[in-house]
Structures are given as structure tokens and as C-alpha cells.
Design an enzyme around this catalytic site. Structure first.
Site, PDB file in Angstrom:
ATOM      1  N   LYS A   1     -29.173 -41.406  16.471  1.00 47.13           N
ATOM      2  CA  LYS A   1     -30.509 -40.884  16.783  1.00 47.13           C
ATOM      3  C   LYS A   1     -30.633 -40.541  18.272  1.00 47.13           C
ATOM      4  O   LYS A   1     -31.354 -39.610  18.649  1.00 47.13           O
ATOM      5  CB  LYS A   1     -31.565 -41.895  16.338  1.00 47.13           C
ATOM      6  CG  LYS A   1     -31.575 -42.095  14.817  1.00 47.13           C
ATOM      7  CD  LYS A   1     -32.178 -40.900  14.120  1.00 47.13           C
ATOM      8  CE  LYS A   1     -31.492 -40.435  12.893  1.00 47.13           C
ATOM      9  NZ  LYS A   1     -32.133 -39.312  12.219  1.00 47.13           N
TER      10      LYS A   1
ATOM     11  N   TYR B   1     -26.458 -46.629  13.961  1.00 42.75           N
ATOM     12  CA  TYR B   1     -27.561 -45.741  13.547  1.00 42.75           C
ATOM     13  C   TYR B   1     -28.345 -45.279  14.779  1.00 42.75           C
ATOM     14  O   TYR B   1     -28.630 -44.079  14.928  1.00 42.75           O
ATOM     15  CB  TYR B   1     -28.477 -46.474  12.559  1.00 42.75           C
ATOM     16  CG  TYR B   1     -29.771 -45.733  12.271  1.00 42.75           C
ATOM     17  CD1 TYR B   1     -29.751 -44.511  11.588  1.00 42.75           C
ATOM     18  CD2 TYR B   1     -31.007 -46.236  12.693  1.00 42.75           C
ATOM     19  CE1 TYR B   1     -30.935 -43.821  11.340  1.00 42.75           C
ATOM     20  CE2 TYR B   1     -32.181 -45.550  12.443  1.00 42.75           C
ATOM     21  CZ  TYR B   1     -32.141 -44.344  11.766  1.00 42.75           C
ATOM     22  OH  TYR B   1     -33.310 -43.655  11.524  1.00 42.75           O
TER      23      TYR B   1
ATOM     24  N   ASN C   1     -33.918 -33.188   9.296  1.00 42.70           N
ATOM     25  CA  ASN C   1     -34.482 -34.492   8.911  1.00 42.70           C
ATOM     26  C   ASN C   1     -33.514 -35.336   8.086  1.00 42.70           C
ATOM     27  O   ASN C   1     -33.530 -36.554   8.172  1.00 42.70           O
ATOM     28  CB  ASN C   1     -35.774 -34.239   8.108  1.00 42.70           C
ATOM     29  CG  ASN C   1     -36.234 -35.462   7.366  1.00 42.70           C
ATOM     30  OD1 ASN C   1     -36.880 -36.347   7.925  1.00 42.70           O
ATOM     31  ND2 ASN C   1     -35.888 -35.546   6.071  1.00 42.70           N
TER      32      ASN C   1
ATOM     33  N   THR D   1     -40.642 -45.421   3.625  1.00 47.11           N
ATOM     34  CA  THR D   1     -39.997 -44.387   2.802  1.00 47.11           C
ATOM     35  C   THR D   1     -38.991 -45.118   1.912  1.00 47.11           C
ATOM     36  O   THR D   1     -38.851 -46.338   2.012  1.00 47.11           O
ATOM     37  CB  THR D   1     -39.228 -43.365   3.656  1.00 47.11           C
ATOM     38  OG1 THR D   1     -38.127 -44.041   4.272  1.00 47.11           O
ATOM     39  CG2 THR D   1     -40.087 -42.722   4.727  1.00 47.11           C
TER      40      THR D   1
ATOM     41  N   ASP E   1     -24.432 -31.410   0.498  1.00 45.70           N
ATOM     42  CA  ASP E   1     -24.129 -32.729   1.060  1.00 45.70           C
ATOM     43  C   ASP E   1     -23.943 -32.565   2.561  1.00 45.70           C
ATOM     44  O   ASP E   1     -23.009 -31.899   3.015  1.00 45.70           O
ATOM     45  CB  ASP E   1     -22.849 -33.271   0.406  1.00 45.70           C
ATOM     46  CG  ASP E   1     -22.478 -34.648   0.953  1.00 45.70           C
ATOM     47  OD1 ASP E   1     -23.154 -35.144   1.886  1.00 45.70           O
ATOM     48  OD2 ASP E   1     -21.495 -35.216   0.453  1.00 45.70           O
TER      49      ASP E   1
HETATM   50  N1  LIG Z   1     -38.134 -44.287   7.698  1.00 46.89           N
HETATM   51  C1  LIG Z   1     -38.091 -44.621   8.978  1.00 46.89           C
HETATM   52  O1  LIG Z   1     -38.539 -45.729   9.370  1.00 46.89           O
HETATM   53  C2  LIG Z   1     -37.546 -43.658  10.008  1.00 46.89           C
HETATM   54  C3  LIG Z   1     -37.814 -43.904  11.355  1.00 46.89           C
HETATM   55  C4  LIG Z   1     -37.305 -43.035  12.312  1.00 46.89           C
HETATM   56  C5  LIG Z   1     -36.540 -41.952  11.933  1.00 46.89           C
HETATM   57  N2  LIG Z   1     -36.283 -41.741  10.615  1.00 46.89           N
HETATM   58  C6  LIG Z   1     -35.451 -40.582  10.262  1.00 46.89           C
HETATM   59  O2  LIG Z   1     -36.172 -39.738   9.402  1.00 46.89           O
HETATM   60  C7  LIG Z   1     -35.299 -39.048   8.515  1.00 46.89           C
HETATM   61  C8  LIG Z   1     -35.760 -39.240   7.089  1.00 46.89           C
HETATM   62  O3  LIG Z   1     -35.776 -40.619   6.790  1.00 46.89           O
HETATM   63  P1  LIG Z   1     -36.524 -41.217   5.507  1.00 46.89           P
HETATM   64  O4  LIG Z   1     -36.845 -42.624   5.861  1.00 46.89           O
HETATM   65  O5  LIG Z   1     -37.574 -40.291   5.061  1.00 46.89           O
HETATM   66  O6  LIG Z   1     -35.304 -41.267   4.474  1.00 46.89           O
HETATM   67  P2  LIG Z   1     -35.209 -41.175   2.885  1.00 46.89           P
HETATM   68  O7  LIG Z   1     -36.525 -41.443   2.239  1.00 46.89           O
HETATM   69  O8  LIG Z   1     -34.051 -42.038   2.506  1.00 46.89           O
HETATM   70  O9  LIG Z   1     -34.814 -39.656   2.663  1.00 46.89           O
HETATM   71  C9  LIG Z   1     -33.597 -39.175   3.187  1.00 46.89           C
HETATM   72  C10 LIG Z   1     -33.417 -37.748   2.795  1.00 46.89           C
HETATM   73  O10 LIG Z   1     -32.196 -37.289   3.393  1.00 46.89           O
HETATM   74  C11 LIG Z   1     -31.355 -36.797   2.363  1.00 46.89           C
HETATM   75  N3  LIG Z   1     -29.977 -37.127   2.671  1.00 46.89           N
HETATM   76  C12 LIG Z   1     -29.461 -38.285   3.150  1.00 46.89           C
HETATM   77  N4  LIG Z   1     -28.137 -38.189   3.289  1.00 46.89           N
HETATM   78  C13 LIG Z   1     -27.792 -36.948   2.856  1.00 46.89           C
HETATM   79  C14 LIG Z   1     -26.572 -36.248   2.737  1.00 46.89           C
HETATM   80  N5  LIG Z   1     -25.395 -36.795   3.086  1.00 46.89           N
HETATM   81  N6  LIG Z   1     -26.590 -34.989   2.241  1.00 46.89           N
HETATM   82  C15 LIG Z   1     -27.756 -34.416   1.879  1.00 46.89           C
HETATM   83  N7  LIG Z   1     -28.949 -35.032   1.982  1.00 46.89           N
HETATM   84  C16 LIG Z   1     -28.955 -36.268   2.456  1.00 46.89           C
HETATM   85  C17 LIG Z   1     -31.809 -37.444   1.078  1.00 46.89           C
HETATM   86  O11 LIG Z   1     -31.474 -36.578   0.005  1.00 46.89           O
HETATM   87  P3  LIG Z   1     -31.100 -37.082  -1.496  1.00 46.89           P
HETATM   88  O12 LIG Z   1     -31.923 -38.322  -1.732  1.00 46.89           O
HETATM   89  O13 LIG Z   1     -31.521 -35.923  -2.342  1.00 46.89           O
HETATM   90  O14 LIG Z   1     -29.663 -37.342  -1.498  1.00 46.89           O
HETATM   91  C18 LIG Z   1     -33.305 -37.554   1.296  1.00 46.89           C
HETATM   92  O15 LIG Z   1     -33.951 -36.354   0.950  1.00 46.89           O
HETATM   93  C19 LIG Z   1     -33.895 -39.626   8.800  1.00 46.89           C
HETATM   94  O16 LIG Z   1     -33.222 -38.760   9.689  1.00 46.89           O
HETATM   95  C20 LIG Z   1     -34.190 -40.944   9.487  1.00 46.89           C
HETATM   96  O17 LIG Z   1     -33.134 -41.344  10.352  1.00 46.89           O
HETATM   97  C21 LIG Z   1     -36.763 -42.561   9.632  1.00 46.89           C
END
Ligand SMILES: NC(=O)c1ccc[n+]([C@@H]2O[C@H](COP(=O)([O-])OP(=O)(O)OC[C@H]3O[C@@H](n4cnc5c(N)ncnc54)[C@H](OP(=O)(O)O)[C@@H]3O)[C@@H](O)[C@H]2O)c1
Length: 247
Positions: A161, A157, A92, A192, A69
Site C-alpha cells: 500500500k 501488505y 482497487n 468488507t 486475474d
Molecule cells: N477493507 C479495508 O479495511 C481496507 C482498508 C484500506 C484499504 N483497502 C483496500 O481497498 C481495496 C478493496 O478492499 P476490500 O476490503 O473492499 O476487499 P474485498 O471485499 O475482499 O474485495 C476485493 C476485490 O478485489 C478483487 N480481487 C482480489 N484479488 C484479485 C485478483 N488477484 N484478481 C482479480 N481480482 C481480485 C476481488 O475480486 P473477486 O472476489 O471477484 O475475486 C474483489 O472484487 C484493496 O486494495 C484493499 O487493500 C481496504
């Protein structure tokens, strides 16, 4: 086959990808495995983690799931202990929260900074010095377009970042003289499980390309930053946002 390829086959480099059970992290894990890294697939959800591992292994790659976590300092230290010798670290894992500023409660605010910022800080604190001692490594931090522009509802948020962009520059200054490259990627909206698809779609229409990205499009850039092809790139925050922050 080149000698370098033979070396990689017998001693694969290791990459720790946090948050690799879903979305961008999962796409990064698959891509880095395809690029012959042995991948530590991190997350909380063991079933989705094992699914990512299974996909990698069935394609001929190497991977192992590690649960932790990111909101727990104890768990982050355990992750350092398990992954301390990683050659590539992709910070990530994390989550977003969008809504009116008065509606964000203190616990969620603290969880955002613990998961998105503190975890990356202490993973780098534990892993980067070992990379530096070996004379090389690559760290990629997930920043965001939301850390650079004002998005109503995205104050906290976006601040997490923006922290990652700032940390990236300081860590490049600290570790790159020892051969460790530290970069960030700032994606625009990506489809995602992490955000409401309607929000991602509407943000996509604000980009020059008039659409949101797929996770694979972000993974390609991260894999480039992880690779020797990016050998002269450090301290950079690379925009992968369909041109949104260019205008
Ligand atoms: N999607 C976008 O539009 C976007 C844009 C810019 C930046 N980002 C960044 O890209 C990264 C990934 O985003 P995503 O959209 O791919 O998210 P996502 O599909 O929700 O995946 C998030 C991942 O982070 C893990 N996670 C979250 N909180 C956690 C915690 N407390 N402990 C352990 N694992 C944790 C989750 O693990 P579990 O599910 O196994 O718990 C999952 O594998 C993030 O840093 C986000 O801020 C995303």
C-alpha cells in the site's frame, strides 16, 4: 438539463473499477454509475460481477463485467486491451494478509505484490498514455492507512500500500502535465469481505471516530476524486481513516 449533461447522456464517460465484485470496489462501481459513468466492473467472480452489473442496470445505469486475474500479467494486459479508453481508472482490486512475518510464504508474498502493485502499474502503463493523448482522465489508487503506520502483522501488505502512494506521486509527475490527475485514497478500517470483521472492529476503535467505515463512505471520496470537482487535486494521498493517521 445542462448541455454538459446532454453530452454525457449521449457519450457517457467510462470508468474501470478493479475489484468491483465486492466491498469498496462494488460501492465505487455503484456510485460512479449513479454519477453517469458507464462502468467496467472487474473481478474474478462472474456471479458477483454480474450481480453488481444487474444492480447498476436496474437503477438505469450502464455497466459490463470483465473478468481478469490481477495476479496474471497476461490477464492484466487483456484488461488493458478491453478498457484502454477508460476516462477513469480505479485501482482497487487486491487482497490483504496479516500475520507474523515468519509465517508469510514466498508465494503469498509474491501474489500480494503482483495483485496489489504490479497490476496497478501495468494498468496505468497501458491506460494513462491514452488519457494523456486525449488531454484528461483521473486515476485513483487504493492505498491504505496500513501503508503509513506500523501495524504488527501487516509488514508485507502495508508495503504494497506504501508502494501505491509512491507510485501515485510519480505518476502525477509523469501524467498530470498532460491533464491526467492521479491520486490515492488511504482508507482506515472498512467493513468488507476482505478482512476479519473482528480485526476491522478493533482497528476502528483506534481511530478518532472510534469506529470502522462502511464501503460507501470510501466510495464517496473516490467519486469526488474521479469528478471535475477535484479538478485541482493531483498527486495527493487522501486519508479517509477516521483521523487515525492525524495523531
Ligand atoms: N477493507 C479495508 O479495511 C481496507 C482498508 C484500506 C484499504 N483497502 C483496500 O481497498 C481495496 C478493496 O478492499 P476490500 O476490503 O473492499 O476487499 P474485498 O471485499 O475482499 O474485495 C476485493 C476485490 O478485489 C478483487 N480481487 C482480489 N484479488 C484479485 C485478483 N488477484 N484478481 C482479480 N481480482 C481480485 C476481488 O475480486 P473477486 O472476489 O471477484 O475475486 C474483489 O472484487 C484493496 O486494495 C484493499 O487493500 C481496504
Amino acid at each position: 438539463m445542462s448541455e454538459q449533461r446532454l453530452d454525457l447522456d449521449s457519450h457517457p464517460q467510462t470508468a474501470l473499477v478493479t475489484g468491483a465484485t465486492s466491498g469498496i470496489g462494488r460501492a465505487v462501481a455503484l456510485k460512479l454509475a449513479d454519477d453517469r459513468f458507464a462502468v467496467l466492473v472487474h473481478g474474478r467472480d462472474a456471479a458477483r460481477g454480474e450481480q453488481t452489473v444487474k444492480e447498476i442496470v436496474s437503477a438505469g445505469g450502464q455497466a459490463r463485467f470483465v473478468a481478469a486475474d490481477l495476479g496474471s500479467a497476461v490477464d492484466v494486459q487483456r484488461l488493458v486491451d478491453e478498457a484502454g479508453d477508460a476516462d477513469v481508472l480505479v485501482n482497487n482490486g487486491g487482497f490483504s494478509w496479516f500475520g507474523p512475518t515468519p509465517e508469510l510464504d514466498v508465494d503469498t508474498f509474491d501474489a500480494l505484490f503482483a495483485s496489489n502493485v504490479r497490476s496497478a502499474y501495468f494498468l496505468v502503463a497501458g491506460i494513462a498514455p491514452k488519457m494523456a493523448a486525449r488531454g484528461g482522465g483521473s486515476i485513483i489508487n487504493l492505498s491504505s492507512m496500513a501503508g503509513q503506520i506500523g501495524l504488527a502483522g501487516g509488514a508485507a501488505y502495508g508495503a504494497t500500500k506504501a508502494c501505491l502512494a509512491s507510485l501515485t506521486r510519480s505518476w502525477a509527475a509523469e501524467f498530470s502535465p498532460s491533464g491526467v490527475r492521479v491520486n490515492a485514497i488511504a482508507p482506515g478500517p472498512v467493513y468488507t469481505g476482505g478482512s476479519d470483521p473482528a480485526l476491522i472492529e478493533s482497528l476502528g476503535t483506534t481511530t478518532l471516530l472510534d469506529r470502522a467505515a462502511g464501503p460507501e463512505e470510501i466510495a464517496e471520496v473516490i467519486a469526488f476524486l474521479a469528478s471535475p470537482k477535484a479538478s485541482y487535486v493531483t498527486g495527493a494521498v487522501v486519508a479517509a481513516d477516521g483521523g487515525r493517521t492525524a495523531v
